[in-house]
Enzyme design. Structure first.
Site, mmCIF file in Angstrom:
data_model
loop_
_atom_site.group_PDB
_atom_site.id
_atom_site.type_symbol
_atom_site.label_atom_id
_atom_site.label_comp_id
_atom_site.label_asym_id
_atom_site.label_seq_id
_atom_site.Cartn_x
_atom_site.Cartn_y
_atom_site.Cartn_z
ATOM 1 N N GLY A 175 0.782 -1.237 0.000
ATOM 2 C CA GLY A 175 0.000 0.000 0.000
ATOM 3 C C GLY A 175 0.812 1.284 0.000
ATOM 4 N N GLU A 187 3.755 4.189 5.980
ATOM 5 C CA GLU A 187 2.534 3.382 5.883
ATOM 6 C C GLU A 187 1.500 4.110 5.035
ATOM 7 O OE1 GLU A 187 0.871 0.831 6.011
ATOM 8 O OE2 GLU A 187 0.766 -0.158 7.948
ATOM 9 N N ASP A 188 0.648 3.353 4.386
ATOM 10 C CA ASP A 188 -0.432 3.977 3.623
ATOM 11 C C ASP A 188 -1.514 4.526 4.550
ATOM 12 O OD1 ASP A 188 -1.279 1.434 4.402
ATOM 13 O OD2 ASP A 188 -1.979 0.821 2.423
ATOM 14 N N ASP A 234 -5.124 2.426 10.746
ATOM 15 C CA ASP A 234 -6.540 2.125 10.962
ATOM 16 C C ASP A 234 -6.720 1.630 12.398
ATOM 17 O OD1 ASP A 234 -9.206 1.678 10.212
ATOM 18 O OD2 ASP A 234 -8.817 -0.338 9.499
ATOM 19 N N LYS A 271 -7.138 6.987 10.299
ATOM 20 C CA LYS A 271 -8.565 6.832 10.667
ATOM 21 C C LYS A 271 -8.617 6.636 12.172
ATOM 22 C CE LYS A 271 -9.958 3.677 7.223
ATOM 23 N NZ LYS A 271 -10.811 2.556 6.778
ATOM 24 N N PHE A 273 -14.051 3.176 3.972
ATOM 25 C CA PHE A 273 -13.051 2.351 3.318
ATOM 26 C C PHE A 273 -12.588 3.060 2.047
ATOM 27 C CE2 PHE A 273 -11.100 -1.021 0.918
ATOM 28 C CZ PHE A 273 -10.392 -1.679 1.914
ATOM 29 N N VAL A 274 -11.286 3.313 1.979
ATOM 30 C CA VAL A 274 -10.757 4.087 0.855
ATOM 31 C C VAL A 274 -9.790 3.271 0.001
ATOM 32 C CG1 VAL A 274 -11.069 6.362 1.902
ATOM 33 C CG2 VAL A 274 -8.976 5.076 2.373
ATOM 34 N N ARG A 305 -5.277 0.265 -6.827
ATOM 35 C CA ARG A 305 -4.078 0.945 -6.322
ATOM 36 C C ARG A 305 -3.631 2.069 -7.250
ATOM 37 N NH1 ARG A 305 -2.044 -2.199 -2.071
ATOM 38 N NH2 ARG A 305 -2.219 -4.445 -2.320
HETATM 39 P P1 IMP Z 1 -4.430 -1.584 10.810
HETATM 40 O O1 IMP Z 1 -3.540 -2.710 11.225
HETATM 41 O O2 IMP Z 1 -5.873 -1.877 11.098
HETATM 42 O O3 IMP Z 1 -4.014 -0.231 11.314
HETATM 43 O O4 IMP Z 1 -4.453 -1.572 9.254
HETATM 44 C C1 IMP Z 1 -3.444 -1.128 8.487
HETATM 45 C C2 IMP Z 1 -3.562 -1.728 7.100
HETATM 46 O O5 IMP Z 1 -4.900 -2.093 6.771
HETATM 47 C C3 IMP Z 1 -3.165 -0.698 6.082
HETATM 48 O O6 IMP Z 1 -1.799 -0.728 5.852
HETATM 49 C C4 IMP Z 1 -3.992 -1.104 4.883
HETATM 50 O O7 IMP Z 1 -3.295 -2.047 4.127
HETATM 51 C C5 IMP Z 1 -5.228 -1.741 5.454
HETATM 52 N N1 IMP Z 1 -6.367 -0.795 5.476
HETATM 53 C C6 IMP Z 1 -6.945 -0.240 6.548
HETATM 54 N N2 IMP Z 1 -7.937 0.595 6.203
HETATM 55 C C7 IMP Z 1 -7.983 0.558 4.862
HETATM 56 C C8 IMP Z 1 -8.793 1.242 3.872
HETATM 57 O O8 IMP Z 1 -9.685 2.066 4.157
HETATM 58 N N3 IMP Z 1 -8.528 0.943 2.581
HETATM 59 C C9 IMP Z 1 -7.560 0.070 2.196
HETATM 60 N N4 IMP Z 1 -6.772 -0.570 3.064
HETATM 61 C C10 IMP Z 1 -6.986 -0.327 4.385
HETATM 62 MG MG MG Z 2 -1.067 -1.801 3.929
#
Ligand code: IMP
Ligand code: MG
Length: 180
Positions: A46, A101-102, A105, A133, A154-155, A167
């Protein structure tokens, strides 16, 4: 852009706004690490587009590496399980590291990554996330550099995917799926 089935895309952050903000974040990193070298670590896949734009706006000596982790499987929900799929190519001991990081979340991925990277004794470990987020956070983790704080949607686009698609979108878009 071809959109499959009844999936709908709505622009959330335009390309020009992303470019402007990426430049600002790069300027801040350049200031914070003045005269030093920074080692950027992109979280695949990402962050690859964010990292490629970001590194070109940083006016310092830089190096890059990538790490791939999996936590999401194919869908929109986090499994909560993080695994390293591809490790770094080289040691980060003593380096000024910026983990790129992208999106931040739940924070599960970042909490895990920070833990394993700190064990490798970088001089400094900072985090740059294009998107944040905060409303979804399960772990108390923060990025040092945040591009945009966004609502709980969700983006996709600018590196972010849904089941590996989208992507390549230039804008960050909200994806809505047809009811299951
Ligand atoms: P976390 O572990 O929940 O913080 O998630 C991080 C990873 O989840 C990111 O690096 C993304 O790959 C994926 N992710 C979380 N939210 C989104 C979204 O809205 N769109 C696409 N990928 C997401
Ligand atoms: Mg990711």
């Amino acid at each position: 852009m071809s959109v499959s089935g009844q999936e709908k895309l709505k622009v959330l952050i335009r390309r020009a706004a992303i470019q402007k903000r990426v430049r600002e974040v790069a300027r801040q990193i350049t200031k914070d690490f003045k005269g030093e070298r920074v080692h950027l670590i992109g979280v695949l896949k990402g962050a690859c587009i964010f990292l490629s734009d970001l590194v070109r706006e940083i006016s310092l000596e830089t190096s890059i590496d990538f790490i791939a982790v999996s936590s999401y499987g194919k869908g929109k929900q986090s499994s909560g399980q993080v695994r390293v799929l591809k490790d770094l190519d080289s040691s980060i001991e003593g380096l000024n590291v910026v983990l790129v990081e992208d999106i931040l979340d739940t924070g599960l991925t970042l909490t895990y990554l920070i833990r394993i990277l700190q064990q490798r004794r970088p001089r400094i470990l900072r985090v740059a996330a294009l998107l944040d987020k905060p409303s979804r956070r399960l772990k108390p983790v923060k990025a040092d550099y945040v591009g945009f704080t966004i609502p709980n949607e969700f983006v996709v686009g600018y590196g972010l995917d849904y089941a590996e698609r989208y992507r390549n979108l230039k804008d960050v878009c909200v994806l809505s799926l047809p009811p299951a």
